[in-house]
Write a protein that holds these residues in place. Structure first.
Motif, mmCIF file in Angstrom:
data_model
loop_
_atom_site.group_PDB
_atom_site.id
_atom_site.type_symbol
_atom_site.label_atom_id
_atom_site.label_comp_id
_atom_site.label_asym_id
_atom_site.label_seq_id
_atom_site.Cartn_x
_atom_site.Cartn_y
_atom_site.Cartn_z
ATOM 1 N N GLU A 100 -32.685 -12.969 -3.316
ATOM 2 C CA GLU A 100 -34.046 -13.442 -3.589
ATOM 3 C C GLU A 100 -34.115 -14.965 -3.570
ATOM 4 O O GLU A 100 -35.116 -15.551 -3.152
ATOM 5 C CB GLU A 100 -34.529 -12.898 -4.928
ATOM 6 N N ALA A 101 -33.031 -15.616 -4.010
ATOM 7 C CA ALA A 101 -33.006 -17.079 -3.975
ATOM 8 C C ALA A 101 -33.106 -17.578 -2.536
ATOM 9 O O ALA A 101 -33.805 -18.560 -2.255
ATOM 10 C CB ALA A 101 -31.728 -17.597 -4.626
ATOM 11 N N TRP A 102 -32.438 -16.921 -1.605
ATOM 12 C CA TRP A 102 -32.529 -17.307 -0.192
ATOM 13 C C TRP A 102 -33.969 -17.219 0.307
ATOM 14 O O TRP A 102 -34.463 -18.123 0.962
ATOM 15 C CB TRP A 102 -31.637 -16.380 0.643
ATOM 16 N N ARG A 103 -34.607 -16.108 0.004
ATOM 17 C CA ARG A 103 -35.985 -15.932 0.474
ATOM 18 C C ARG A 103 -36.884 -17.037 -0.079
ATOM 19 O O ARG A 103 -37.716 -17.590 0.631
ATOM 20 C CB ARG A 103 -36.508 -14.561 0.052
ATOM 21 N N ARG A 104 -36.734 -17.344 -1.350
ATOM 22 C CA ARG A 104 -37.562 -18.371 -1.972
ATOM 23 C C ARG A 104 -37.286 -19.747 -1.358
ATOM 24 O O ARG A 104 -38.226 -20.516 -1.072
ATOM 25 C CB ARG A 104 -37.298 -18.404 -3.474
ATOM 26 N N GLN A 105 -36.024 -20.080 -1.153
ATOM 27 C CA GLN A 105 -35.668 -21.375 -0.562
ATOM 28 C C GLN A 105 -36.261 -21.514 0.839
ATOM 29 O O GLN A 105 -36.796 -22.580 1.190
ATOM 30 C CB GLN A 105 -34.146 -21.519 -0.504
ATOM 31 N N LEU A 106 -36.188 -20.460 1.623
ATOM 32 C CA LEU A 106 -36.719 -20.518 2.985
ATOM 33 C C LEU A 106 -38.241 -20.610 2.979
ATOM 34 O O LEU A 106 -38.829 -21.357 3.770
ATOM 35 C CB LEU A 106 -36.256 -19.295 3.780
ATOM 36 N N ASP A 107 -38.885 -19.878 2.089
ATOM 37 C CA ASP A 107 -40.342 -19.903 2.017
ATOM 38 C C ASP A 107 -40.865 -21.261 1.548
ATOM 39 O O ASP A 107 -41.862 -21.783 2.058
ATOM 40 C CB ASP A 107 -40.857 -18.811 1.070
ATOM 41 N N GLU A 108 -40.173 -21.847 0.580
ATOM 42 C CA GLU A 108 -40.678 -23.074 -0.041
ATOM 43 C C GLU A 108 -40.228 -24.342 0.675
ATOM 44 O O GLU A 108 -40.988 -25.311 0.746
ATOM 45 C CB GLU A 108 -40.214 -23.121 -1.505
ATOM 46 N N GLY A 109 -39.009 -24.347 1.196
ATOM 47 C CA GLY A 109 -38.488 -25.588 1.762
ATOM 48 C C GLY A 109 -37.978 -25.498 3.177
ATOM 49 O O GLY A 109 -37.511 -26.500 3.737
ATOM 50 N N GLY A 110 -38.037 -24.293 3.772
ATOM 51 C CA GLY A 110 -37.555 -24.126 5.137
ATOM 52 C C GLY A 110 -36.035 -24.095 5.213
ATOM 53 O O GLY A 110 -35.335 -24.046 4.200
ATOM 54 N N VAL A 111 -35.538 -24.147 6.436
ATOM 55 C CA VAL A 111 -34.103 -23.988 6.671
ATOM 56 C C VAL A 111 -33.292 -25.125 6.047
ATOM 57 O O VAL A 111 -32.197 -24.903 5.536
ATOM 58 C CB VAL A 111 -33.823 -23.881 8.191
ATOM 59 N N LYS A 112 -33.840 -26.339 6.052
ATOM 60 C CA LYS A 112 -33.076 -27.469 5.505
ATOM 61 C C LYS A 112 -32.831 -27.296 4.004
ATOM 62 O O LYS A 112 -31.711 -27.539 3.514
ATOM 63 C CB LYS A 112 -33.791 -28.786 5.769
ATOM 64 N N ALA A 113 -33.839 -26.861 3.265
ATOM 65 C CA ALA A 113 -33.657 -26.627 1.826
ATOM 66 C C ALA A 113 -32.678 -25.490 1.583
ATOM 67 O O ALA A 113 -31.816 -25.565 0.694
ATOM 68 C CB ALA A 113 -35.002 -26.324 1.177
ATOM 69 N N TRP A 114 -32.806 -24.415 2.366
ATOM 70 C CA TRP A 114 -31.869 -23.295 2.255
ATOM 71 C C TRP A 114 -30.447 -23.751 2.539
ATOM 72 O O TRP A 114 -29.514 -23.411 1.805
ATOM 73 C CB TRP A 114 -32.276 -22.200 3.238
ATOM 74 N N SER A 115 -30.270 -24.531 3.585
ATOM 75 C CA SER A 115 -28.932 -24.997 3.952
ATOM 76 C C SER A 115 -28.325 -25.867 2.862
ATOM 77 O O SER A 115 -27.136 -25.746 2.539
ATOM 78 C CB SER A 115 -28.982 -25.768 5.277
ATOM 79 N N GLY A 116 -29.137 -26.759 2.267
ATOM 80 C CA GLY A 116 -28.624 -27.617 1.216
ATOM 81 C C GLY A 116 -28.115 -26.821 0.022
ATOM 82 O O GLY A 116 -27.060 -27.122 -0.543
ATOM 83 N N ALA A 117 -28.863 -25.780 -0.347
ATOM 84 C CA ALA A 117 -28.426 -24.931 -1.459
ATOM 85 C C ALA A 117 -27.203 -24.105 -1.073
ATOM 86 O O ALA A 117 -26.276 -23.916 -1.878
ATOM 87 C CB ALA A 117 -29.568 -24.017 -1.884
ATOM 88 N N PHE A 118 -27.192 -23.642 0.163
ATOM 89 C CA PHE A 118 -26.086 -22.803 0.646
ATOM 90 C C PHE A 118 -24.782 -23.599 0.698
ATOM 91 O O PHE A 118 -23.701 -23.062 0.415
ATOM 92 C CB PHE A 118 -26.442 -22.237 2.023
#
Length: 267
Positions: free
Chosen positions: A138-156
């Protein structure tokens, strides 16, 4: 640029071989990377294997130089298994050692169940047989929805590597690889993964299996890999200390040396 054409679109692959003419040639090794990575992930593994084993790597569907599906594409684990064998066929691999990490490890398990006659040994790194056990979905989905791939990548990146695991250059390179992934590919591959349960079929994998796992993956706790180890008839488990979900990159030299020793004993 080697491409294998499939009915669903092309897949990019590369073959690396430097076995000396006087050296006994081992079976080839086929590698399957995970979400957010690419075929270049495996470069750090080459030195430990290249004197004996030809190696084949490819960009999984949805990333890199392979087919990028549109929004309506029908993703499935069966298709990913078909892709793996399409690459093996194009590279002329009749029988081979198979290595997969993360979702690539899940695909490798499914491929071994489907075609055990083609595979000599199996190696799974930071992968799972049970998609429902994957944490932080669920965290992945939220990161992608709110910040796009760059935000997801930073968290990942923080989930993949301890702060002291990589040099700045190596961390920056990996970040750039992740940020190239299309959002649809990330979410569709993730949907396939979390819908997978191979538990009842693991007993059918009777060939030698090497399991490599980080002690600190935020996605796949060690007990999940320990259960996979218990369910496989002929498996050995190595848990790597001070590592996270980016184990095959941060600890490439160690992982490759463990694989080489395993192949020398079992291959």
């Amino acid at each position: 640029m080697p491409l294998v054409e499939t009915p669903q679109g092309p897949l990019h692959y590369e073959t690396v071989e430097q076995t000396a003419p006087w050296q006994a040639r081992g079976l080839p090794v086929l590698f399957h990377h995970g979400i957010g990575s690419s075929s270049a992930l495996w470069r750090g593994w080459y030195p430990a294997l290249i004197d004996r084993h030809p190696m084949v790597v490819f960009d999984m569907r949805g990333c890199g130089r392979s087919h990028i599906p549109d929004a309506g594409f029908d993703w499935s684990l069966d298709l990913m298994v078909e892709d793996l064998f399409a690459v093996a066929d194009a590279a002329g691999l009749k029988r081979f050692h198979l290595v997969g990490e993360s979702i690539g490890g899940t695909v490798a398990l499914a491929a071994t169940i489907a075609r055990p006659d083609r595979i000599a040994t199996l190696t799974v790194s930071n992968g799972a047989h049970l998609g429902a056990s994957i944490q932080r979905v669920e965290a992945w989905r939220r990161q992608l929805d709110e910040g796009g791939v760059k935000a997801w990548s930073g968290a990942f990146l923080r989930d993949r590597f301890h702060d002291d695991a990589l040099s700045p250059d190596r961390r920056a390179w990996f970040a750039a690889q992740q940020e190239k992934w299309p959002q649809e590919s990330i979410l569709n591959a993730l949907r396939v993964l979390i819908g997978t349960d191979l538990s009842s079929r693991l007993k059918d994998i009777t060939l030698p299996t090497l399991l490599l796992h980080p002690d600190g993956s935020p996605f796949i706790p060690v007990p999940v890999m320990a259960e996979l180890h218990r369910l496989l008839p002929d498996a050995e488990l190595n848990v790597i200390g001070h590592s996270r979900h980016g184990l095959p990159y941060s600890h490439a030299t160690l992982c490759a040396s463990l694989l080489r020793a395993f192949l020398d004993r079992k291959g």
